[in-house]
Design a protein around this motif. Structure first.
Motif, PDB file in Angstrom:
ATOM      1  N   LEU A  16       0.828  -1.203   0.000  1.00 26.37           N
ATOM      2  CA  LEU A  16       0.000   0.000   0.000  1.00 26.37           C
ATOM      3  C   LEU A  16       0.863   1.254   0.000  1.00 26.37           C
ATOM      4  O   LEU A  16       0.517   2.254  -0.621  1.00 26.37           O
ATOM      5  CB  LEU A  16      -0.917   0.011   1.215  1.00 26.37           C
ATOM      6  N   GLU A  17       1.983   1.181   0.704  1.00 29.02           N
ATOM      7  CA  GLU A  17       2.863   2.349   0.740  1.00 29.02           C
ATOM      8  C   GLU A  17       3.466   2.641  -0.630  1.00 29.02           C
ATOM      9  O   GLU A  17       3.747   3.783  -0.971  1.00 29.02           O
ATOM     10  CB  GLU A  17       3.963   2.143   1.780  1.00 29.02           C
ATOM     11  N   LYS A  18       3.642   1.570  -1.409  1.00 29.67           N
ATOM     12  CA  LYS A  18       4.161   1.762  -2.765  1.00 29.67           C
ATOM     13  C   LYS A  18       3.174   2.555  -3.613  1.00 29.67           C
ATOM     14  O   LYS A  18       3.544   3.240  -4.554  1.00 29.67           O
ATOM     15  CB  LYS A  18       4.380   0.397  -3.415  1.00 29.67           C
ATOM     16  N   GLU A  25       8.112  10.775  -9.280  1.00 27.36           N
ATOM     17  CA  GLU A  25       7.575   9.530  -9.818  1.00 27.36           C
ATOM     18  C   GLU A  25       8.553   8.933 -10.802  1.00 27.36           C
ATOM     19  O   GLU A  25       9.259   9.651 -11.504  1.00 27.36           O
ATOM     20  CB  GLU A  25       6.223   9.793 -10.477  1.00 27.36           C
ATOM     21  N   THR A  26       8.586   7.602 -10.854  1.00 23.22           N
ATOM     22  CA  THR A  26       9.600   6.964 -11.687  1.00 23.22           C
ATOM     23  C   THR A  26       9.024   6.266 -12.906  1.00 23.22           C
ATOM     24  O   THR A  26       9.759   5.712 -13.696  1.00 23.22           O
ATOM     25  CB  THR A  26      10.389   5.937 -10.866  1.00 23.22           C
TER      26      THR A  26
ATOM     27  N   PRO B 179      -2.217   8.474   5.902  1.00 27.27           N
ATOM     28  CA  PRO B 179      -1.130   7.573   5.510  1.00 27.27           C
ATOM     29  C   PRO B 179      -1.691   6.417   4.687  1.00 27.27           C
ATOM     30  O   PRO B 179      -2.772   5.919   4.991  1.00 27.27           O
ATOM     31  CB  PRO B 179      -0.591   7.077   6.849  1.00 27.27           C
ATOM     32  N   SER B 180      -0.973   6.037   3.632  1.00 22.48           N
ATOM     33  CA  SER B 180      -1.580   5.167   2.631  1.00 22.48           C
ATOM     34  C   SER B 180      -1.943   3.801   3.174  1.00 22.48           C
ATOM     35  O   SER B 180      -2.788   3.129   2.612  1.00 22.48           O
ATOM     36  CB  SER B 180      -0.626   5.016   1.461  1.00 22.48           C
ATOM     37  N   PRO B 190     -10.765   5.017  -0.903  1.00 23.42           N
ATOM     38  CA  PRO B 190      -9.930   4.597  -2.009  1.00 23.42           C
ATOM     39  C   PRO B 190      -8.557   4.177  -1.497  1.00 23.42           C
ATOM     40  O   PRO B 190      -8.144   4.584  -0.415  1.00 23.42           O
ATOM     41  CB  PRO B 190      -9.828   5.857  -2.860  1.00 23.42           C
ATOM     42  N   ILE B 191      -7.907   3.380  -2.300  1.00 26.59           N
ATOM     43  CA  ILE B 191      -6.672   2.770  -1.822  1.00 26.59           C
ATOM     44  C   ILE B 191      -5.598   3.813  -1.577  1.00 26.59           C
ATOM     45  O   ILE B 191      -4.898   3.785  -0.592  1.00 26.59           O
ATOM     46  CB  ILE B 191      -6.192   1.716  -2.830  1.00 26.59           C
TER      47      ILE B 191
END
Lengths: 318, 328
Positions: A16-18, A25-26, B179-180, B190-191
């Motif tokens: 999720l953090e990704k 941005e890459t 925080p995601s 949403p995600i």
């Protein structure tokens, strides 16, 4: 009452953090999908685009009848897929009598459609139809060279748009360092007329030229095709402004122990920790050490003898 | 972009663009077109390579590594820029008070055992939960377990912190920067947290929608199977009630009701007819003015040599009053 939901496992959390928005941005993942009907040509076009971009794309193999990118309401499913797969681009193939071999290329911003470019595929030549030395075959995920040829890419609005989309689609990951030995492919896009673009994929052969720079040779390995521009939709101005924002004045991270001097240039400070010579373990006890111990032992014994003699003498006196 | 023989080269993307090329004669066959574009493409690729191979490189086991400049061609972002997280309540407070974080040692001296132990976690130093005897205080209530109280207090503190954390996260969600990895449930977030949260339906809304759905069959829900725990609709059918026009004795119910309404309306609007406050102030002001005028007159008269007049008047007035009283 609200409840917190956090992933139970570290893996899910990292995943999720990704997906979280990043400062820099890459690259975008590409979603490849079919419409309600596709032709054989389009099937192989989509498959081969997928193979070209295998490291950064998601392919749906089933029909998606409800996806119609240009129509209102037809983009909801697409945006949902984008959110699920975390893709920033899509390639959508559909085939109809009105628009045969139709390919819609588009981008997302925040999982909403950003812009759309519709092209028709003509003169498609799949990879299989090209014969070339297997040694030249490019590695998956290598950074390609991209060449755009023709003034159409500069003067015609549709082609300018197509150029940008193609660059986004083909450029691969944005990287800082590149291994020169790993350069092995190039895309060549030529604007043949005001609405037609020829795209081909080539392998690179580096030949010796006697200088540092090798002589480049392009060998067509396919797929190659013609894109005929059909409909296109540019992003609206507000969205574009929002999406084009970059991190301009990123504060440089201070590097510790490195300073600049006008005269001496770069100066580095090196701190050497205490070596702790006394604590170092020796590989084996040298004989000398042993002898010392022996000597010490004998010395001790002598002293003890003398001491006992003294004691005896003392006792006798008493 | 550098111009390399009138090519535009974007080294960050390994892209080159020849904006001047035109086909002199439209290529008749496909092979000709391919040949022409490959030839041109080779030139462009060579142009990129010329700059790329001349960049300073560092040797690596796999080959020479070259540092690429950042891409020049601007392409749109995939997601919005990350927004700064709003400060938590504590952070705001700490800033206002100038409280700064300072690092604590990982280990702490444990007075009971006389050793150094870690500050938190298992076998920590000065563990409050690990005290076998508590000193009694004057404030202790008899019959209450001080250990149980301690445990309960701790639980409360943890609960409070959890509540605070929730509040801060809600605030962050409002700004759109949760925080995601965190989702606030009861909403389908949403995600990435990049969309606004859908509004949560209230219990009443859900109830009314369920009721509508239940009565939307041809029979008005009469023959439908009831679900377990489904309550009957609150307002079904009739909403208006008509009272009988003719009552039994004297006044009818309807008359009573209308009177009630009228009274209410009149009483409600009566203050609009007469603004009591305004009236009072007006009255007061008038009175004051009158009084003041009198005072002025009297003072003016007193300045002159006519003090006797008042004195003479007073008894007369009193006389009059007494006379009046007698009359009565």
């Amino acid at each position: 009452m609200m409840k917190l939901k956090t992933p139970k496992k570290g893996k899910a959390r990292r995943e999720l953090e990704k997906r979280a928005p990043k400062l820099v941005e890459t690259g975008k993942k590409t979603l490849i999908l079919h419409g309600s009907k596709t032709s054989g040509v389009l099937n192989s076009v989509l498959t081969q685009i997928y193979h070209l971009k295998k490291e950064s794309s998601v392919r749906f193999s089933r029909k998606n009848g409800e996806v119609r990118p240009f129509e209102s309401g037809g983009e909801t499913a697409l945006e949902f897929f984008s959110q699920k797969t975390d893709c920033g681009m899509f390639v959508f193939g559909s085939h109809s009598k009105k628009r045969p071999d139709n390919l819609v290329l588009g981008r997302f911003y925040d999982h909403h459609i950003y812009d759309l470019m519709e092209v028709g595929v003509e003169n498609f030549k799949p990879v299989e139809s090209f014969k070339y030395d297997a040694k030249l075959a490019p590695k998956a995920g290598s950074k390609p060279f991209i060449a755009f040829i023709g003034e159409g890419f500069d003067s015609v609005e549709e082609l300018r748009h197509l150029k940008e989309v193609l660059l986004d689609l083909l450029r691969g990951e944005v990287i800082e360092n590149i291994n020169i030995a790993g350069i092995d492919r190039a895309y060549v896009c030529t604007a043949t007329s005001s609405n037609k673009v020829f795209l081909t994929h080539c392998a690179l052969r580096l030949k010796k030229s006697g200088t540092v720079v090798p002589r480049m040779e392009l060998i067509e390995i396919g797929p190659s095709m013609d894109f005929v521009v059909r409909r296109h939709r540019l992003p609206n101005e507000g969205l574009k402004k929002e999406a084009m924002r970059t991190l301009k004045d990123q504060a440089k991270k201070k590097v510790k122990n490195v300073s600049e001097d006008i005269i001496e240039g770069k100066i580095g400070k090196v701190y050497i920790p205490d070596q702790k010579v006394g604590e170092t373990a020796l590989p084996y006890k040298a004989k000398g050490v042993k002898r010392e111990r022996r000597e010490a032992k004998s010395k001790n014994a002598e002293e003890r003898e003398q001491a006992s003699k003294k004691q005896k003498e003392d006792s006798t006196i008493e | 972009m550098d111009t390399h023989e009138a090519f535009q080269v974007d080294l960050g993307n390994l892209m080159a663009f020849d904006p001047h090329h035109q086909f002199h004669s439209v290529p008749s066959s496909r092979a000709e077109l391919v040949e022409e574009s490959l030839k041109r493409g080779t030139e462009l690729v060579q142009a990129i390579a010329d700059t790329l191979f001349n960049l300073p490189s560092t040797e690596d086991i796999d080959g020479p590594l070259v540092r690429l400049p950042p891409p020049v061609t601007r392409l749109p972002r995939e997601k919005h820029m990350p927004k700064p997280r709003p400060p938590t309540k504590w952070e705001e407070f700490a800033k206002a008070r100038g409280i700064k974080n300072r690092k604590k040692d990982k280990v702490q001296y444990d007075e009971q055992t006389g050793t150094w132990k870690r500050r938190f976690g298992y076998d920590r130093a000065n563990d409050e939960n690990n005290i076998p005897i508590l000193d009694a205080k004057m404030t202790d209530e008899p019959g209450l377990d001080p250990f149980a109280k301690k445990r309960a207090d701790k639980k409360n503190r943890v609960g409070k912190q959890e509540k605070n954390r929730m509040q801060n996260l809600k605030q962050a969600a409002k700004v759109g920067d949760l925080p995601s990895h965190i989702q606030l449930s009861a909403t389908s977030l949403p995600i990435t947290g990049s969309q606004s949260m859908p509004k949560r339906a209230t219990k009443e809304e859900l109830g009314s929608v369920a009721g509508m759905a239940a009565t939307s069959t041809a029979s008005g829900g009469k023959f439908d199977k009831k679900l377990a725990g489904e309550k009957p609709l609150k307002h079904k059918g009739k909403h208006r009630k008509f009272l009988p026009v003719v009552g039994g004795k004297g006044n009818s119910l309807e008359k009573e009701q209308t009177e009630k309404v009228m009274n209410k309306l009149i009483s409600k609007n009566s203050h609009e007819i007469l603004n009591v406050n305004k009236a009072i102030t007006m009255y007061n002001v008038k009175k004051e003015k009158k009084w003041k005028g009198k005072q002025d007159k009297s003072s003016r008269s007193s300045s002159n040599l006519k003090p006797k007049k008042d004195i003479q008047k007073k008894p007369s007035s009193s006389k009059a009053s007494s006379f009046k009283g007698k009359g009565k």
